[in-house]
Design a protein around this motif. Structure first.
Motif, mmCIF file in Angstrom:
data_model
loop_
_atom_site.group_PDB
_atom_site.id
_atom_site.type_symbol
_atom_site.label_atom_id
_atom_site.label_comp_id
_atom_site.label_asym_id
_atom_site.label_seq_id
_atom_site.Cartn_x
_atom_site.Cartn_y
_atom_site.Cartn_z
ATOM 1 N N ASP A 139 -2.658 25.353 0.761
ATOM 2 C CA ASP A 139 -3.380 26.591 0.938
ATOM 3 C C ASP A 139 -4.784 26.274 1.716
ATOM 4 O O ASP A 139 -5.141 26.790 2.556
ATOM 5 N N GLU A 140 -5.383 25.554 0.815
ATOM 6 C CA GLU A 140 -6.835 25.009 1.306
ATOM 7 C C GLU A 140 -6.743 24.713 2.758
ATOM 8 O O GLU A 140 -7.517 24.810 3.513
ATOM 9 N N ARG A 156 -9.502 30.885 8.968
ATOM 10 C CA ARG A 156 -9.361 32.205 8.001
ATOM 11 C C ARG A 156 -7.971 32.250 7.231
ATOM 12 O O ARG A 156 -7.504 31.302 7.330
ATOM 13 N N ASP A 157 -8.211 33.297 6.292
ATOM 14 C CA ASP A 157 -7.038 33.380 5.538
ATOM 15 C C ASP A 157 -5.752 33.693 6.114
ATOM 16 O O ASP A 157 -5.816 34.376 7.093
ATOM 17 N N ARG A 178 -5.955 27.172 5.375
ATOM 18 C CA ARG A 178 -7.084 27.948 5.557
ATOM 19 C C ARG A 178 -8.125 27.193 6.434
ATOM 20 O O ARG A 178 -8.661 27.740 7.368
ATOM 21 N N GLU A 179 -8.306 26.062 6.365
ATOM 22 C CA GLU A 179 -9.159 25.175 6.970
ATOM 23 C C GLU A 179 -8.787 25.012 8.412
ATOM 24 O O GLU A 179 -9.173 25.044 9.451
#
Lengths: 505, 311
Positions: free
Chosen positions: A232-233, A241-242, A236-237
Motif C-alpha cells: 500500500d505504501e 496519492r491514495d 501511494r508513493e
C-alpha cells in the motif's frame, strides 16, 4: 575488467525536446543485492537504465563503479564494464539463431571465419550451469517469450556480465514463469551479482528485492528497505496519492446473449492458424475477461469480431445476426464499440486534432454533418463537453492527438466509443502502459457501462485487472478457449496454469 | 535443321546470356549489401552511368583499361559516400536521396562526356580470355569459360558474397543491422559504420557494373548506355529474396530472356521487333508479381537509425 562491487548513478539529468525524463536522480546498488526500480509508465525508469547502458547520453550526472567515475558512451562500454541488460522489448534479431545472436557481441579475432560451434557449446554449458536451458540452434522467431528472455540473460552472462538490469522482465510472463524468475534472481545474487529489477507490479517488487527506489515524474521520491515497507505504501508513493481501484460488485442477473462466437477459425498475419475454433458467448451487462499470454490469438479474436480480419470458418452472431466478414462500417453501425490494442495508430489518427479524433466514427452523420458539410460549431461544443466530461487532459481540442499522454489518448478513445451508446464493446488491453490514475478512471467507466447493460469483452494480460473487473474469465491458449471460469472461482494460480496450456482434470 | 545446329543456337544463346548478366550481377550484389544493411539505394543507375563514363574516359585517354576500371570503382566509392552521408548521417528519406544520386550521376556523366569526348569514340575493350582445358569442353566451355575476365569476376562474386554474409563476423553484423538495428546496437555493433560500409561497397560494385558496359561490352560510351540496368538490378535484389544465389538466378533469367529476344530479332521470323524488345521486362514484372513475399525482407529497410529516438 574488475568485478562490480557497487554501482552508483549520481545526479543524473536527461532532457528530451520538451520533457525532462530524469532530474537529479540518484541510485546505488551493491553486489549481492536486488534493487527494485519502481514507477509508473513515463516515470523515467527506462530512460535511466538506457543511460546506464550507454544508449542515451545524460545531460548531467555521473556513473560510479566501485567508487570510481566511469564513462559509458555506448552499449559496448557497458558490456566491457560487466553490465548486462535485458530490455523490456527484447533486443534479439528474430531471423538469426540463438547462437548467432550471442555471437553478434563477440569480437572475433579471425575476421574471415567464425567458429559458431564453440559459441553454441558455451551457451549450452552456461545454460546448464545457470538453469537456463535453451536450444542454441533454434531461431529466435520460433521461441516463446519466456525462452527469448532466457536467451537475453544468457547473452548477458556470455559476455561476462556480473551486474544485471532487468527492465519489466515479467510483463509477458505467466504467474508461474514469474515465480520461477524471481526464484532464479534470488539464487544468482548469491554469487555476488548485482541486480536492478524494474517493474510497476508491486507484489513482485516486494518479493524479489532487498530495497526499493521509487521514481515519479523523473525524480527520486522514495527509497526504502523492502522489509520495512508494504504494497500500500509503495502504491501511494508511486502514484503520489491514495489509489483505490474499483472492484466489481457481484451480479447474478445478466441480459440476453448479445455476442456469440461459434467455432471461428482465422489466420494470423504470418498465414498460420491463429484462431482454431473459438467459441464464446457474451451477455448484456456482463464483463467477459479473456486471459492469456499475449500472442495466443487475442489480437486476432478482437479483429475478427470487429471486422478487421477475415474469418475462414465459423459464425459470429451479434444481436442475432451473423456479422462474419461484414464490413467494418456495418459492424460499427450495429452498435459494436472497439478499443484497439494499438491505441495510437489504430485507435486514433495521431496527426489529427483531438476534436477530429473524437468524431471519427460519426462525422458523416447529423448533427456533426449536414449536406456533406461538417458543422464546426456543433462539433466544437460537443467536443468541449466530452473533454470535460471524460477528464481528457489536453491543452485544447485542437491539439494534435499524438501529443497527449497514453492515458489521455485512451480516455479519448473510451469517450468516443461509450458516447455512441454501444450494445457491446471489445476492449483490448485498455490499461496497457497508462498511469495508475487513468487506470482507476478507465475501470470506473467500464464498470459504469456494464451496469448500463453493455456487454464487454475485456482482453488483457493483467491478471489483477481481470480478477477485479470480470464476471467470467475465459482463458485463450494457442487459438482455443481452454476453459471459462466464474470470476469468484478463479485464482491467479489457476489462471496461470491455464495460460500455460495446462488443464487440470 | 539438324540436332547439332539446335544445340549450337542454344549454346550461343546461353553464352551470350552469361556475358550479359555480368553488369547486373555486379550492381545487384552491391545493392543487396546495401539493402541487407537497411539502406535502399535507388541511385544505382546514376552510379553505373558515372562508372561507365569514368572507365571509358581513362581507357580511351590513357589507353589503360585497368586504370579505367579502378577509377570507376573509386568514383563508385565517392558516390556511395555521398549517398551514405545523406541517408545515414543526415537521415534523409532514402527514396528521395537515391533519386538525387541517380540524377547527379547521370548529369555529371553526360556533361563530362560532352566536354571531354564529344562524339562517338570507341576502344578495343577487354578481350575474351579462354580458360585452358575448361574452355575446350564441348558446349559448356563455350557457355562458361570463353569470356572476358570481368565476367569471371562477376560469377566469383556470387559465392564470395554468400560466404561473407553467412560465414564471417562482419556478415552477421550486416544481417543484424538490416533487421533490428537497435538490437545490434545493444550488442556493441556500430550500426552507422556498418551501414556506411555496405552502401559504399554496393556503390563501388555499381561503378564496376557500369565500367563493364563501357569497356567490356559496348566498348564505347553514350548517354543511353545504361538503359535502365541500374533499376533492373534493384528489382533483381527483390526477385532474389536478398540472397546472392537468388540474385544470380534473376540476373541469368533476365539475361537469357534478353539473349533470346536478340536471337529472335535476327532469326528472320517475321514479328514486330518492338514487342520482342519488351519481352524481358515483361517477364521480370510477371515474375516479381508472383514471387514477392514480404517476410524475407530486411525489416529495417529504408528506416534511418537514431539511437535516442523515442518511438
Amino acid at each position: 575488467m574488475n568485478k562490480i562491487l557497487s554501482l552508483e548513478m549520481v545526479n543524473i539529468t536527461k532532457r528530451f525536446p520538451g520533457v525532462i525524463a530524469n532530474q537529479d536522480v540518484n541510485i546505488k546498488v551493491n553486489a549481492g543485492e536486488v534493487m527494485a526500480l519502481l514507477g509508473e509508465n513515463g516515470a523515467g525508469k527506462t530512460t535511466l537504465m538506457n543511460i546506464l547502458y550507454g544508449l542515451y547520453n545524460p545531460n548531467e550526472g555521473d556513473i560510479l563503479i566501485n567508487g570510481k567515475k566511469v564513462k559509458i558512451r555506448s552499449p559496448q562500454n557497458a558490456l566491457d564494464l560487466g553490465i548486462g541488460m535485458v530490455h523490456q522489448h527484447f533486443m534479439l534479431v528474430p531471423s538469426l539463431t540463438v547462437t548467432e545472436n550471442v555471437a553478434l557481441g563477440i569480437n572475433f579475432k579471425n575476421k574471415f571465419k567464425m567458429d559458431l560451434k564453440v559459441v553454441a557449446d558455451k551457451i549450452k554449458k552456461l545454460g546448464e550451469k545457470n538453469n537456463l536451458n535453451v536450444d542454441p540452434n533454434a531461431y529466435i522467431s520460433q521461441l516463446s517469450v519466456g525462452e527469448q528472455q532466457r536467451v537475453e540473460i544468457i547473452k548477458a552472462l556470455y559476455h561476462g556480465a556480473n551486474f544485471l538490469v532487468l527492465d519489466e522482465p515479467t510483463a509477458a510472463l505467466t504467474p508461474q514463469e514469474t515465480d520461477q524468475l524471481i526464484k532464479w534472481i534470488r539464487e544468482i545474487i548469491k554469487d555476488d551479482m548485482g541486480v536492478i529489477f524494474i517493474s510497476h507490479k508491486l507484489k513482485e517488487v516486494t518479493e524479489v528485492s532487498d530495497k526499493v527506489e521509487v521514481l515519479r515524474d523523473g525524480k527520486n521520491v522514495f527509497s526504502v528497505q523492502t522489509n520495512k515497507t508494504n504494497v500500500d505504501e509503495l502504491a501511494r508513493e508511486m502514484a503520489g496519492r491514495d489509489i483505490e481501484l474499483p472492484t466489481v460488485d457481484k451480479k447474478n442477473e445478466f441480459g440476453d446473449v448479445v455476442l456469440k462466437v461459434e467455432d471461428v477459425w482465422a489466420k494470423s498475419d504470418k498465414g498460420t492458424d491463429a484462431l482454431k475454433g473459438i467459441s464464446l458467448a457474451l451477455k448484456k451487462g456482463e464483463i467477459l475477461g479473456i486471459a492469456g499470454v499475449s500472442g495466443n490469438g487475442q489480437k486476432e479474436l478482437a479483429e475478427v469480431i470487429t471486422g478487421f480480419r477475415k474469418v475462414n470458418k465459423g459464425k459470429i452472431n451479434f444481436k442475432d445476426e451473423n456479422i462474419v466478414n461484414k464490413s467494418i462500417q456495418y459492424i460499427i453501425d450495429q452498435g459494436l464499440g472497439f478499443i484497439p490494442e494499438d491505441r495510437l495508430h489504430m485507435g486514433t489518427v495521431p496527426g489529427f486534432k483531438v476534436k477530429e479524433n473524437l468524431i471519427l466514427k460519426d462525422y458523416l452523420k447529423y448533427p456533426f454533418c449536414k449536406n456533406f458539410i461538417l458543422k464546426p460549431k456543433y462539433i466544437e461544443s460537443y467536443c468541449k463537453t466530452t473533454v470535460d466530461e471524460y477528464d481528457i487532459k489536453c491543452p485544447n481540442i485542437n491539439t494534435p492527438t499524438h501529443a497527449l499522454s497514453g492515458g489521455n489518448i485512451q480516455k479519448l478513445i473510451l469517450s468516443r466509443e461509450l458516447k455512441r451508446n454501444p450494445v457491446a464493446l471489445v476492449a483490448s488491453y485498455p490499461i496497457r502502459g497508462v498511469d495508475i490514475g487513468a487506470i482507476e478512471y478507465i475501470h470506473e467507466k467500464l464498470l459504469e457501462a456494464r451496469n448500463n447493460d453493455v456487454g464487454i469483452l475485456l482482453i488483457t494480460e493483467e491478471l489483477e485487472e481481470l480478477l477485479n473487473l470480470s464476471d467470467r474469465i475465459a482463458v485463450i491458449y494457442e487459438g482455443k478457449i481452454l476453459d471459462i471460469l466464474e470470476a469468484d472461482k478463479a485464482t491467479k494460480s489457476k489462471l496461470g496454469l491455464l495460460m500455460a496450456g495446462v488443464k487440470e482434470g | 535443321m539438324t540436332m547439332a545446329s539446335y544445340f549450337q543456337i542454344i549454346t550461343n544463346m546461353l553464352a551470350v546470356a552469361v556475358a550479359l548478366s555480368a553488369p547486373y550481377i555486379f550492381a545487384a550484389i552491391g545493392e543487396m549489401f546495401s539493402q541487407k544493411s537497411g539502406v535502399l539505394n535507388l541511385g544505382v543507375e546514376g552510379i553505373m552511368m558515372l562508372g561507365a563514363f569514368t572507365a571509358f574516359y581513362f581507357s580511351w585517354a590513357y589507353d589503360n583499361i585497368l586504370l579505367g576500371i579502378v577509377m570507376a570503382m573509386v568514383v563508385g566509392i565517392l558516390m556511395g559516400l555521398l549517398m551514405a552521408i545523406v541517408s545515414i548521417t543526415l537521415k534523409a528519406d532514402q527514396g528521395i536521396s537515391g533519386i538525387g544520386v541517380y540524377m547527379l550521376g547521370w548529369g555529371i556523366a553526360s556533361t563530362l562526356f560532352r566536354l571531354f569526348i564529344g562524339g562517338v569514340q570507341s576502344i578495343s575493350g577487354l578481350q575474351d580470355l579462354q580458360i585452358p582445358i575448361l574452355g575446350q569442353i564441348p558446349y559448356l566451355g563455350k557457355i562458361l569459360f570463353q569470356h572476358n575476365i570481368m565476367v569471371y569476376l562477376a560469377l566469383l562474386l556470387v559465392p564470395a558474397s554468400w560466404y561473407i554474409l553467412y560465414k564471417t563476423p562482419w556478415g552477421l553484423k550486416v544481417r543484424a543491422v538490416g533487421t533490428t538495428p537497435r538490437a545490434a546496437d545493444t550488442m556493441g555493433i556500430n550500426v552507422i559504420k556498418t551501414r556506411y560500409q555496405c552502401v559504399i561497397i554496393g556503390s563501388m560494385l555499381a561503378g564496376l557494373g557500369g565500367a563493364f558496359l563501357s569497356v567490356a561490352q559496348a566498348n564505347m560510351f553514350a548517354n543511353d548506355l545504361i538503359a535502365g540496368r541500374g533499376f533492373i538490378a534493384i528489382a533483381l535484389v527483390y526477385f532474389g529474396r536478398w540472397e546472392p544465389l537468388g540474385v544470380l538466378k534473376g540476373a541469368l533469367l533476365f539475361s537469357l530472356a534478353n539473349a533470346f529476344q536478340r536471337w529472335f530479332q535476327i532469326s528472320g521470323i517475321s514479328f514486330p521487333y518492338e514487342i520482342t524488345v519488351v519481352f524481358p521486362y515483361v517477364l521480370i514484372i510477371v515474375v516479381l508479381a508472383f514471387s514477392y513475399k514480404k517476410f524475407s525482407e530486411p525489416t529495417a529497410l529504408t528506416v534511418p537509425y537514431d539511437r535516442e529516438f523515442k518511438g
